[in-house]
Design a protein around this motif. Structure first.
Motif, PDB file in Angstrom:
ATOM      1  N   ARG A  26       6.458  -4.675  -1.150  1.00  0.00           N
ATOM      2  CA  ARG A  26       5.135  -3.922  -0.812  1.00  0.00           C
ATOM      3  C   ARG A  26       5.500  -3.562   0.824  1.00  0.00           C
ATOM      4  N   PRO A  28       2.829  -1.132   3.886  1.00  0.00           N
ATOM      5  CA  PRO A  28       1.590  -0.358   4.358  1.00  0.00           C
ATOM      6  C   PRO A  28       2.297   1.043   4.429  1.00  0.00           C
ATOM      7  N   ARG A  38      -4.684   5.345   3.962  1.00  0.00           N
ATOM      8  CA  ARG A  38      -3.926   4.246   3.900  1.00  0.00           C
ATOM      9  C   ARG A  38      -3.580   3.994   2.718  1.00  0.00           C
ATOM     10  N   SER A  39      -2.465   3.157   2.566  1.00  0.00           N
ATOM     11  CA  SER A  39      -2.031   2.747   1.154  1.00  0.00           C
ATOM     12  C   SER A  39      -1.353   1.331   1.282  1.00  0.00           C
ATOM     13  N   ASN A  40      -1.221   0.319   0.405  1.00  0.00           N
ATOM     14  CA  ASN A  40      -0.445  -0.714   0.421  1.00  0.00           C
ATOM     15  C   ASN A  40       0.685  -0.436  -0.619  1.00  0.00           C
ATOM     16  N   SER A  41       1.593   0.161  -0.119  1.00  0.00           N
ATOM     17  CA  SER A  41       2.689   0.986  -1.268  1.00  0.00           C
ATOM     18  C   SER A  41       3.455   0.119  -1.760  1.00  0.00           C
ATOM     19  N   GLY A  55       2.291   5.303  -4.200  1.00  0.00           N
ATOM     20  CA  GLY A  55       1.149   4.429  -3.539  1.00  0.00           C
ATOM     21  C   GLY A  55       0.051   5.173  -3.934  1.00  0.00           C
TER      22      GLY A  55
END
Length: 101
Positions: A26, A28, A38-41, A55
């Motif tokens: 994972r 960001p 924003r995403s925690n991909s 994400g």
């Protein structure tokens, strides 16, 4: 920023990876253009040196300075917004000098 393929609130894009990168991890993802989401991909390594990022965008209500600062922190840079403004100012001056010669 890489070109993302958006599918509603979800997105995907490719990424270059080091050979030591884990198979799945994972990280960001921050937009540095409006709307600064924003995403925690999830990053999946498909072949040596390449992977795909998957994400879901989250709205953060950040402004441009906050988004750029957050994105730069992801690269391990300890910069302040004053550093960014100072660098941009010096870049503009250098560009003007280059155009005059």
């Amino acid at each position: 920023m890489p070109e993302t393929r958006d599918m509603g609130p979800f997105f995907a894009h490719t990424v270059n990876l080091t050979p030591e990168a884990p198979l799945v991890h994972r990280a960001p993802t921050d937009e540095i253009e409006p709307p600064y989401r924003r995403s925690n991909s999830v990053i999946i390594k498909f072949w040596p040196g390449k992977g795909i990022v998957l994400g879901r965008w989250r709205h953060t209500w950040r402004n441009e300075s906050d988004a750029l600062y957050t994105a730069l922190q992801g690269y391990g840079n300890a910069l302040s917004t004053d550093d960014i403004r100072d660098h941009a100012h010096r870049f503009d001056e250098g560009l003007d000098d280059a155009l005059l010669t």
